[in-house]
Design an enzyme around this catalytic site. Structure first.
Site, short mmCIF file in Angstrom:
data_model
loop_
_atom_site.label_atom_id
_atom_site.label_comp_id
_atom_site.label_asym_id
_atom_site.label_seq_id
_atom_site.Cartn_x
_atom_site.Cartn_y
_atom_site.Cartn_z
N LYS A 38 0.83 -1.20 0.00
CA LYS A 38 0.00 0.00 0.00
C LYS A 38 0.87 1.25 0.00
O LYS A 38 2.03 1.23 0.42
CB LYS A 38 -0.96 0.02 1.20
CG LYS A 38 -0.26 0.14 2.54
CD LYS A 38 -1.27 0.19 3.67
CE LYS A 38 -0.57 0.41 5.01
NZ LYS A 38 0.12 1.72 5.12
N LYS A 67 0.64 -0.05 9.77
CA LYS A 67 1.80 0.45 9.03
C LYS A 67 1.60 1.93 8.68
O LYS A 67 0.48 2.41 8.58
CB LYS A 67 2.01 -0.38 7.75
CG LYS A 67 2.32 -1.86 8.01
CD LYS A 67 3.69 -2.03 8.64
CE LYS A 67 4.05 -3.50 8.84
NZ LYS A 67 3.33 -4.14 9.94
N ASP A 68 2.72 2.62 8.49
CA ASP A 68 2.69 4.05 8.19
C ASP A 68 1.86 4.34 6.94
O ASP A 68 1.87 3.58 5.98
CB ASP A 68 4.11 4.56 7.97
CG ASP A 68 4.99 4.42 9.20
OD1 ASP A 68 5.50 3.30 9.42
OD2 ASP A 68 5.16 5.40 9.92
N ARG A 69 1.16 5.48 6.96
CA ARG A 69 0.40 5.91 5.79
C ARG A 69 1.32 6.57 4.76
O ARG A 69 1.27 6.25 3.58
CB ARG A 69 -0.71 6.89 6.19
CG ARG A 69 -1.62 7.30 5.03
CD ARG A 69 -2.58 8.40 5.44
NE ARG A 69 -1.90 9.67 5.61
CZ ARG A 69 -1.63 10.52 4.62
NH1 ARG A 69 -1.97 10.22 3.37
NH2 ARG A 69 -1.02 11.65 4.86
#
Length: 335
Positions: A38, A67-69
Site C-alpha cells: 500500500k 503500518k505508516d500511511r
C-alpha cells in the site's frame, strides 16, 4: 534558506517498510492470508475496503500491526472465506494484492516478527553523518531505546487522554478495537515516562527489575545484580518497563516505587485499583527498555543517505532516526 536539519519521508517511496511475518501461511484452511502493498493509505482503511469488497464484517479482517500511511509498505492481512484466486483479482485504492495463501485461522494483532526498513535521509551534512555513524556503532553495542514514537499518540498527542477517559469510565466507545488502541496509547505514555526517568544505562539492570531474556522472551525478577549485569552487557537479557494491566509482572523495591509513582502522576490506578471497563481486557505486559537493530547498513548515495535495517515488532524507526540524527524534518514541510 536551506535547513540545516536532516529530512526524511520527503516522498512515500523514501520510507519503505516490509513486514517480517511470525510464520508463513500453511496453504490450507478457512482463512486466506493476503500480502498487501500500500501507499498513502492506512492499514485500517485497507482492511475496511477488503471487508467491503468480500462482504464480511470489518472486525473479521485481521492484521498484525498498523503500518505508516506516508510510506510504501507491505503487510499480511487475513480474510475469512476468500478464494485465493479471487483475492489476487481484487482492486484496491492505493494498494495491491501481491500474494494470497490459505491458512487455518485469523491473523491477530502482534503476530509479526518485526519490520524491515529502507529509508532515505536527505540534507545530511558530513558532520551529521559522522555523528550518526558513531551513534549507530554505540547502539549496535548497547541497543536502541525502545520508547514509543510520537505517532503512537495521535494528533496533538491526544490519544493518551482519550485512553485515560475510557479506562476510568468517563467515556465509552462502541468500537472495542479503537478503545483498546486509545488505552494502549496511555500505556505507551506511561512506558515512555518510566524510560525517561530511568537513570541506569540501557545495558544494565537494577535490583528489583523485571528482566526479559532476549532469546526466549521469558521474564524474571532481578535479585542478583552482579550476575545479571554480566548477562545484560552480553545482551542476553534486558530490563523492562511497564505496559500496565491487571496481569502485568510486577517489579519490586525502588523500581516498583518509581513505576507506581509515575502511573499515579499520569492518572492510572495502581494495583487492585485498576479495574478496566466492562468488555475491555487490559492484561498488561512488560516491554524491554532496549532492542537490537538488525543488520543496519548506512550508505551515502549522492546527496542523501540510504539506511536499511530491521526492528522487532512494536519498535519505531523514527525513534532510531532521532537517536542518530537528533531533530529531523519530516516530509516536505519547511519546519
Amino acid at each position: 534558506m536551506t535547513s540545516a536539519m536532516p529530512r526524511f519521508r520527503f516522498l512515500p517511496e523514501e520510507f519503505k517498510v516490509d513486514e517480517i511475518p511470525l510464520y508463513p501461511p500453511t496453504g490450507e484452511g478457512t482463512h486466506t492470508f493476503v500480502r498487501i502493498e500500500k501507499k498513502l493509505r492506512t492499514s485500517e482503511a485497507i482492511a475496511r475496503q477488503l471487508a467491503k469488497l468480500v462482504d464480511v464484517p470489518a472486525r473479521d479482517v485481521g492484521y498484525a500491526g498498523r503500518k505508516d500511511r506516508m510510506a510504501v509498505t507491505t503487510q499480511w492481512m487475513s480474510v475469512p472465506d476468500l478464494d485465493p484466486t479471487v483475492a489476487l483479482t481484487l482492486r484496491l485504492d492505493g494498494a495491491e494484492v501481491l500474494e494470497a495463501v490459505r491458512h487455518p485461522h485469523k491473523l491477530r494483532t502482534g503476530q509479526l516478527r518485526g519490520n524491515r526498513f529502507d529509508l532515505v535521509i536527505r540534507e545530511v551534512s558530513p558532520e551529521a553523518e559522522h555523528t550518526a555513524r558513531a551513534r549507530l556503532a554505540e547502539i549496535e553495542k548497547r541497543g536502541m531505546p525502545n520508547r514509543y514514537g510520537a505517532q503512537r499518540f495521535g494528533h496533538a498527542s491526544r490519544n493518551p487522554d482519550r485512553g485515560r477517559a475510557i479506562l476510568l469510565g468517563q467515556k465509552s466507545l462502541r468500537d472495542r478495537r479503537k478503545a483498546r488502541f486509545m488505552i494502549s496509547a496511555l500505556q505507551s505514555e506511561v512506558f515512555n515516562r518510566v524510560l525517561e526517568e530511568r537513570k541506569a544505562e540501557l545495558d544494565t539492570v537494577e535490583l528489583g527489575d523485571v528482566a526479559r531474556v532476549t532469546e526466549s522472551g521469558g521474564l524474571f525478577l532481578v535479585e542478583d545484580v552482579e550476575v545479571d549485569l554480566k548477562r545484560a552487557l552480553l545482551f542476553e537479557i534486558s530490563a523492562t518497563g511497564p505496559i500496565f494491566g491487571t496481569k502485568m509482572e510486577q517489579p519490586s523495591g525502588r523500581v516498583a516505587e518509581r513505576e507506581n509513582q509515575i502511573m499515579e502522576q499520569l492518572g492510572v490506578p495502581v494495583g487492585s485499583a485498576l479495574i478496566p471497563p466492562r468488555g475491555l481486557r487490559v492484561p498488561g505486559a512488560r516491554r524491554p527498555v532496549r532492542v537490537k537493530v538488525g543488520e543496519p547498513v548506512l550508505t551515502r548515495e549522492g546527496d542523501w543517505l540510504r539506511f536499511v535495517f530491521s526492528l522487532p515488532a512494536g519498535s519505531y524507526a523514527t525513534v532510531l532516526l532521532e537517536e542518530l540524527f537528533g531533530e529531523l524534518i519530516e516530509g516536505r514541510s519547511s519546519s
